[in-house]
Motif scaffolding. Structure first.
Motif, PDB file in Angstrom:
ATOM      1  N   LEU A 127      41.873 135.816  20.265  1.00  0.00           N
ATOM      2  CA  LEU A 127      42.756 135.706  19.979  1.00  0.00           C
ATOM      3  C   LEU A 127      43.624 135.106  20.594  1.00  0.00           C
ATOM      4  O   LEU A 127      43.178 134.311  22.342  1.00  0.00           O
ATOM      5  CB  LEU A 127      43.346 136.943  19.844  1.00  0.00           C
ATOM      6  CG  LEU A 127      42.766 138.110  18.746  1.00  0.00           C
ATOM      7  CD1 LEU A 127      43.652 139.357  19.377  1.00  0.00           C
ATOM      8  CD2 LEU A 127      43.489 137.959  17.663  1.00  0.00           C
ATOM      9  N   PRO A 128      44.585 134.424  21.258  1.00  0.00           N
ATOM     10  CA  PRO A 128      44.906 133.308  21.534  1.00  0.00           C
ATOM     11  C   PRO A 128      45.580 133.656  22.821  1.00  0.00           C
ATOM     12  O   PRO A 128      46.322 135.312  23.403  1.00  0.00           O
ATOM     13  CB  PRO A 128      47.204 133.416  21.307  1.00  0.00           C
ATOM     14  CG  PRO A 128      46.726 133.133  19.325  1.00  0.00           C
ATOM     15  CD  PRO A 128      45.896 134.259  19.931  1.00  0.00           C
ATOM     16  N   GLY A 129      44.636 133.922  24.042  1.00  0.00           N
ATOM     17  CA  GLY A 129      45.155 133.963  25.052  1.00  0.00           C
ATOM     18  C   GLY A 129      44.245 135.453  25.660  1.00  0.00           C
ATOM     19  O   GLY A 129      44.689 135.809  26.363  1.00  0.00           O
ATOM     20  N   ILE A 130      43.472 136.137  24.089  1.00  0.00           N
ATOM     21  CA  ILE A 130      42.690 136.804  24.577  1.00  0.00           C
ATOM     22  C   ILE A 130      41.829 136.354  23.878  1.00  0.00           C
ATOM     23  O   ILE A 130      41.182 136.560  23.384  1.00  0.00           O
ATOM     24  CB  ILE A 130      43.292 138.584  24.072  1.00  0.00           C
ATOM     25  CG1 ILE A 130      44.666 138.998  24.415  1.00  0.00           C
ATOM     26  CG2 ILE A 130      42.699 139.066  24.009  1.00  0.00           C
ATOM     27  CD1 ILE A 130      44.841 139.407  23.752  1.00  0.00           C
ATOM     28  N   GLN A 131      40.216 137.375  24.754  1.00  0.00           N
ATOM     29  CA  GLN A 131      38.558 136.838  24.039  1.00  0.00           C
ATOM     30  C   GLN A 131      38.108 138.607  24.121  1.00  0.00           C
ATOM     31  O   GLN A 131      37.887 139.030  25.492  1.00  0.00           O
ATOM     32  CB  GLN A 131      38.476 135.591  25.233  1.00  0.00           C
ATOM     33  CG  GLN A 131      36.927 135.813  24.385  1.00  0.00           C
ATOM     34  CD  GLN A 131      35.541 134.624  24.247  1.00  0.00           C
ATOM     35  OE1 GLN A 131      36.309 133.561  25.492  1.00  0.00           O
ATOM     36  NE2 GLN A 131      34.945 134.550  24.335  1.00  0.00           N
ATOM     37  N   LEU A 132      37.724 138.665  22.892  1.00  0.00           N
ATOM     38  CA  LEU A 132      36.927 140.198  23.108  1.00  0.00           C
ATOM     39  C   LEU A 132      35.102 139.848  23.343  1.00  0.00           C
ATOM     40  O   LEU A 132      34.989 138.971  22.357  1.00  0.00           O
ATOM     41  CB  LEU A 132      36.937 140.882  21.868  1.00  0.00           C
ATOM     42  CG  LEU A 132      38.383 141.835  21.733  1.00  0.00           C
ATOM     43  CD1 LEU A 132      39.504 140.564  21.184  1.00  0.00           C
ATOM     44  CD2 LEU A 132      38.514 143.033  21.552  1.00  0.00           C
ATOM     45  N   PHE A 133      34.714 140.404  24.050  1.00  0.00           N
ATOM     46  CA  PHE A 133      33.134 140.072  24.144  1.00  0.00           C
ATOM     47  C   PHE A 133      32.373 141.365  23.466  1.00  0.00           C
ATOM     48  O   PHE A 133      33.319 143.007  24.040  1.00  0.00           O
ATOM     49  CB  PHE A 133      32.329 139.756  25.766  1.00  0.00           C
ATOM     50  CG  PHE A 133      33.416 139.259  26.830  1.00  0.00           C
ATOM     51  CD1 PHE A 133      32.888 137.494  26.329  1.00  0.00           C
ATOM     52  CD2 PHE A 133      34.106 139.035  26.951  1.00  0.00           C
ATOM     53  CE1 PHE A 133      33.591 136.770  26.980  1.00  0.00           C
ATOM     54  CE2 PHE A 133      34.888 137.708  27.891  1.00  0.00           C
ATOM     55  CZ  PHE A 133      34.066 136.879  27.396  1.00  0.00           C
ATOM     56  N   PRO A 134      31.680 141.233  22.571  1.00  0.00           N
ATOM     57  CA  PRO A 134      31.307 142.577  21.743  1.00  0.00           C
ATOM     58  C   PRO A 134      29.943 143.132  22.878  1.00  0.00           C
ATOM     59  O   PRO A 134      29.184 142.638  23.809  1.00  0.00           O
ATOM     60  CB  PRO A 134      30.254 142.071  20.354  1.00  0.00           C
ATOM     61  CG  PRO A 134      29.969 139.970  21.574  1.00  0.00           C
ATOM     62  CD  PRO A 134      31.205 140.066  22.797  1.00  0.00           C
TER      63      PRO A 134
END
Lengths: 452, 594
Positions: A127-134
């Motif tokens: 997401l803009p400004g957010i990265q979620l790692f699985p």
């Protein structure tokens, strides 16, 4: 600025960010996306990430077993952050990176992702400004090989959180500081939500933990049992949280009682008892000085020792009568005190305790309230290890409200008590006769609770 | 995971003495029981077999049929039998003798507990003896286990043991049943629980918990009751025999490992039963009726009344006042509290009045304050004090504004406009700000009337802003109020507002001016017409103004219209552009309708 100082600043920044995010998540649990409180919390979070940083502008937080870490340092420090970590685990996220490109919209979207609880795609989510790692492959394999036992894991976490918050609250009240009502609300709401989804299971730790290791353990036990007893009477978790909060704070006045009286092993003298009795008034004084205090909390703090016919204390006064929630807290308070072993006395068993309460002057009219408590008690709370008639050992996973003595269990040994390689689950409701004798022979103390 | 047993591997360990026995040689029970060295081993084998059968029977209560644990247990039993018969060719005879079990001709005395327990199971099923031959199959083992596991009363409901056994082949197992009348006391078919499914062993305990079935009166009933009691006693014996044999004594309450020493029987306790009879209806009812706000308020009031010293009084007074700022505390009880405060008997006049004033002044909800003031009769001094307290509040303007619109006792109502106007005049900017924000309160006739009559010009900037910003609904309401007021003050206010607004004044405002047959109205309307010259013509506005001039109905207005119409023939024809003259002519002729 040396490296150590920079690192400390970075960790503090990460902690601040996580706290802001957790706070926004808490607000979102209660209010709609458009609510000013949620919007404000989101804005605060975005401002925190956009604030000039000493080190890297990005902050990467990892999730390890209900704990959030920043470069290997745990930064989960309150109930809200603990719940944030659990949310991240639920969506199978191993870490999150926040960058300065974060916008209020993307932060709000992120909250929705967390609240939906659906696993993020295998390739992660951006997401803009957010990265979620699985989750990594190893984590996925761990999950499939050792599925968690959330049924009693979560109540234990709730219990610990409640203990922490109550310790902190009592300390603040004793020092005449403002109470951290946000934390109290958070833990009460969490307990209420779990109580709605798990029924009486939330009581499990209170029924298994019978040691007297913590000063305020009694209050936490009363809080959890009362919440479970009152759950059928609340229309939603928010209302139950209100009841729970009142139970949580019922003994807040004891924070102003001298320690030597509180922890005295012998019988209290008349003077000491007179001081002890003032804890109800102190409770009202502490609570009434908090802004937006719930009148119910005031009532319970004042009335939870007041019995019918002028028994108990404070003495009756025109129009002051304990309400139903106060009655529940009073009965649970007595029950917990009677059944809990103390260094100076053993705990009564349930039957004896109930009979003592029934015979207590001024409690005759509270039989129905006692009945509500009895309905919530269970021989085999989730998380406890039970021995079945066959001799097999099993862990209780879920206690059914209608048949608490025939729970869903996971078999862990054979009839000779030898551990089996592949545990399996069985619902004891399907066997035997409804309302008949339970196949459970005895209940053992779960090692996890022993450690509490 | 448990490894499958090879036949004889586990059961015959150390049984070397039996190895030399010839196949087919009869194995007497003397040898089973008494042969030194081998006897113990043989007993262990048989005990293990009998225990295995009982455990398997109990497993059927825990697991569904076909569950792999049950299947595995049955297979183990079959293997155990095979191992036993691998060492001996003759069948195994199990016979019931009173409370004892005989293996062959010898009583099973050394392990009488399990023997007696097993004998009890057989006796209840009317089985006198079982002869198990070598080669017993899995289905036959299953039959044995089923027979032990089924509730014997349920068995007799379906006709007894014989039909049960006849339904399934069992070539390697023979059953010898008691003859009719020779069996131990057992209920006749049909005396058990008639309805309900065919339940396993726990049914008996459940029935016990639910109370004994109804018994006929008289000697027959007594006999049946005795039978029933005996049967339950026997059943419990079975239960406890098995319970004790499996895992040692049951855990005692109070042991460290016990979570809550709650016995299942606790729920059968009469006293506890009395407690749980209510399903929560009473609690729900109380929750509906109880008000924790009222109680909390009473508690705070009581604590204040019982304050031991002046310092505590001040502290508790602060708590009460802080609490009543919370709108949740505004209930009927608050009115009661204030009345109590005003009761001279309890508090004395000064302290009570001061507290009451403060409480009212602290209530953080305008509607609540209104209700309080409307419900509590105040003497003029107290009323003045209350108003002074209210005027000192942060939200004094909206609160007093709202009070202006309410029906209040005369002691309050008389002074209220004065206090309100004083407050507004003290800070006109703040007043304007409030008025524009709280338009519903402002645009109440009573408020507008007071403002018009105040002649302090407070309303002018508000009117200008309302007309300029053109919130249609509010503007119309204001104009309606001004128009219906009809006073010269209202006209002046309107005139100033229209003049201040300049070009583009809404037709509503001009129309309202038409209701004032006053030279000032004509003057304002004329200004509106004249400022619409060639360069900046708003024909709609002109039309509205001309209609209003016509509506004034006064001589000067008529003259003005004529002047406009005739101006095309005059030297000053430039004064009014042609469209204006045309409209004016139409108005005069009544030809133009809006």
């Amino acid at each position: 600025m040396n490296d150590l100082e920079k690192r400390v600043r970075d960790v503090e920044r990460a902690e601040e960010l996580v706290r802001c995010l957790a706070s926004a998540l808490s607000a979102r649990r209660i209010y709609s996306q458009e609510h000013p409180r949620v919007k404000k919390a989101v804005r605060t979070f975005v401002a925190a990430i956009r604030a000039p940083a000493v080190g890297q502008p990005q902050v990467c937080v990892t999730v390890t077993g209900h704990t959030l870490e920043y470069e290997g340092m745990p930064i989960t420090d309150n109930t809200a952050t603990l719940r944030l970590a659990m949310c991240l685990e639920e969506v199978r996220c191993s870490g999150v990176e926040f960058g300065t490109g974060l916008t209020p919209e993307s932060a709000a979207d992120f909250l929705e992702v967390l609240l939906r609880g659906e696993p993020i795609p295998a390739e992660g989510m951006r997401l803009p400004g957010i990265q979620l790692f699985p989750w990594t492959k190893e984590e996925e394999e761990d999950e499939s090989e050792f599925p968690p036992l959330p049924e009693f894991d979560v109540p234990l976490l709730v219990y610990r959180a409640a203990l922490d918050v109550l310790d902190q609250t009592m300390e603040q009240a004793g020092a005449r500081n403002d109470l951290a009502m946000d934390d109290i609300e958070e833990v009460a709401l969490w307990t209420a939500e779990e109580s709605f989804s798990r029924g009486a299971q939330i009581v499990a730790p209170t029924q298994v933990v019978r040691q007297d290791k913590h000063t305020w353990q009694h209050s936490v036990n009363v809080f959890l049992i009362s919440t479970a007893v009152l759950q059928p009477f609340a229309k939603d978790p928010r209302e139950l949280a209100r009841f729970g909060q009142a139970a949580f704070l019922h003994d807040i006045g004891k924070s102003r009682i001298p320690r030597e009286i509180l922890q005295k092993r012998d019988r209290l003298t008349d003077e000491e008892f007179a001081i002890m009795r003032r804890h109800t008034e102190f409770g009202v004084e502490i609570l009434a000085s908090c802004p937006d205090v719930d009148p119910l909390a005031l009532e319970v703090a004042y009335c939870h020792h007041m019995r019918d016919g002028g028994h108990g204390y404070p003495k009756p006064f025109e129009g002051i009568k304990p309400g139903p929630v106060s009655d529940v807290v009073q009965v649970v308070d007595m029950f917990e005190a009677l059944t809990a072993p103390r260094p100076y006395k053993g705990g009564l068993d349930v039957a004896e305790a109930l009979k003592v309460i029934l015979k207590t002057p001024g409690m005759e009219a509270k039989r129905a309230t006692m009945g509500l408590l009895v309905r919530r008690l269970t021989l085999a709370p989730p998380g406890s290890e039970v021995v079945l008639e066959t001799g097999e050992h099993a862990i209780v996973l879920h206690t059914h409200d209608d048949e608490p003595l025939r729970p869903l269990v996971r078999f862990i040994t054979d009839v000779k008590g030898v551990p089996i390689d592949k545990p399996f689950d069985a619902d004891l409701r399907q066997y035997g006769v409804q309302g008949g004798r339970s196949p459970i022979r005895k209940v053992l103390l779960k090692p996890a609770y022993k450690a509490l | 995971m448990r490894q499958p047993k090879k036949p004889g591997e586990a059961l015959l360990v150390g049984n070397d003495a039996e190895k030399g026995r010839m196949a087919g040689q009869p194995l007497t029970d003397e040898r089973i029981v008494r042969a030194p060295g081998t006897a113990t081993a043989r007993h262990e084998e048989i005990e293990a077999l009998l225990r295995g059968l009982l455990v398997a029977a109990r497993m059927l209560l825990l697991y569904p049929a076909g569950h792999n644990r049950v299947t595995r247990k049955l297979a183990d039993l079959r293997d155990d039998f095979a191992a036993l018969f691998a060492e001996r060719a003759e069948p195994l005879e199990l016979t019931v003798a009173g409370h004892r079990l005989l293996v062959g001709d010898a009583k099973f005395d050394q392990f009488s507990e399990i023997g007696e327990g097993f004998a009890g199971y057989l006796r209840h099923r009317h089985i006198r003896a079982i002869v198990i031959a070598p080669g017993i199959e899995l289905d036959e083992v299953r039959l044995l286990v089923d027979l032990l596991g089924i509730d014997h009363r349920a068995l007799f409901r379906v006709g007894g043991t014989k039909p049960f056994l006849d339904a399934r082949p069992h070539p390697h197992v023979q059953f010898l049943l008691f003859e009719a009348g020779a069996a131990p006391a057992l209920p006749a078919p049909g005396t058990g629980t008639e309805d309900g499914p065919l339940n396993p062993l726990l049914q008996s305990i459940a029935d016990e918990a639910a109370g004994a079935p109804g018994m006929p009166a008289g000697p027959q009933g007594n006999a049946q009751a005795m039978n029933s009691d005996q049967e339950r006693f026997e059943q419990q014996l079975e239960e406890f025999a098995l319970r004790d044999l499996l895992d040692g004594p049951a855990q005692k309450p109070g042991e460290e490992a016990v979570a809550f020493a709650i016995e299942p029987g606790l729920l059968m306790d009469a006293e506890i039963q009395g407690c749980i009879a209510d399903d929560g209806a009473e609690m729900r009812d109380r929750m509906r009726r109880h008000s924790s706000e009222d109680t909390a308020l009473r508690i705070l009031f009581r604590m204040l009344a019982e304050a031991p010293d002046e310092e505590q009084y001040r502290q508790r007074r602060r708590l009460l006042l802080q609490a009543v700022r919370d709108p949740r505390f505004f209930t009927g009880e608050l009115i009661h509290v204030i009345r109590r405060l005003l009761d001279k008997k309890d508090w004395g006049f000064e302290r009570g009045t001061e507290l009451a004033q403060s409480v009212i002044a602290y209530v953080n909800d305008a509607a609540a304050v209104t209700q309080l003031l409307a419900s509590i009769p105040l003497v003029p001094e107290a009323a003045k004090g209350v108003l002074a307290c209210l005027a000192a509040r942060e939200d004094a303007l909206p609160l007093l504004g709202r009070l202006l619109t309410s029906q209040l006792p005369s002691t309050i109502a008389a002074d209220l406009p004065r206090v309100f106007l004083e407050l507004a005049e003290a800070d006109p900017r703040r007043f304007t700000q409030w008025a524009l924000q709280d338009r519903p309160t402002l645009l109440r006739p009573s408020v507008v009337r007071i403002l018009i009559e105040s002649s302090s010009g407070l309303l002018v900037p508000v009117c200008e802003r309302l007309l300029l910003e053109r919130p249609a609904h509010d503007r119309k309401k204001l104009l309606h109020l001004l128009g219906s007021n009809g006073s010269e003050a209202a006209l002046r206010l309107l005139a100033r507002a229209v003049r201040a607004c300049g070009p583009g004044v809404a037709s509503d405002a001009l129309q309202t001016l038409g209701r004032f047959p006053h030279p000032l109205a004509l003057e304002v309307l004329r200004e509106v017409v004249e400022r619409n010259n060639r360069d900046d013509l708003d024909l709609e506005e002109v039309e509205a103004a001309l209609h209003s001039i016509h509506a004034l109905g006064i001589k000067e207005a008529h003259a003005l219209l004529w002047e406009i119409v005739q101006s095309r023939r005059s030297l000053f024809s430039y004064a009014y552009v042609r469209p204006v003259r045309v409209v004016a002519e139409s108005v005069l002729q009544g030809g133009v309708r809006r």
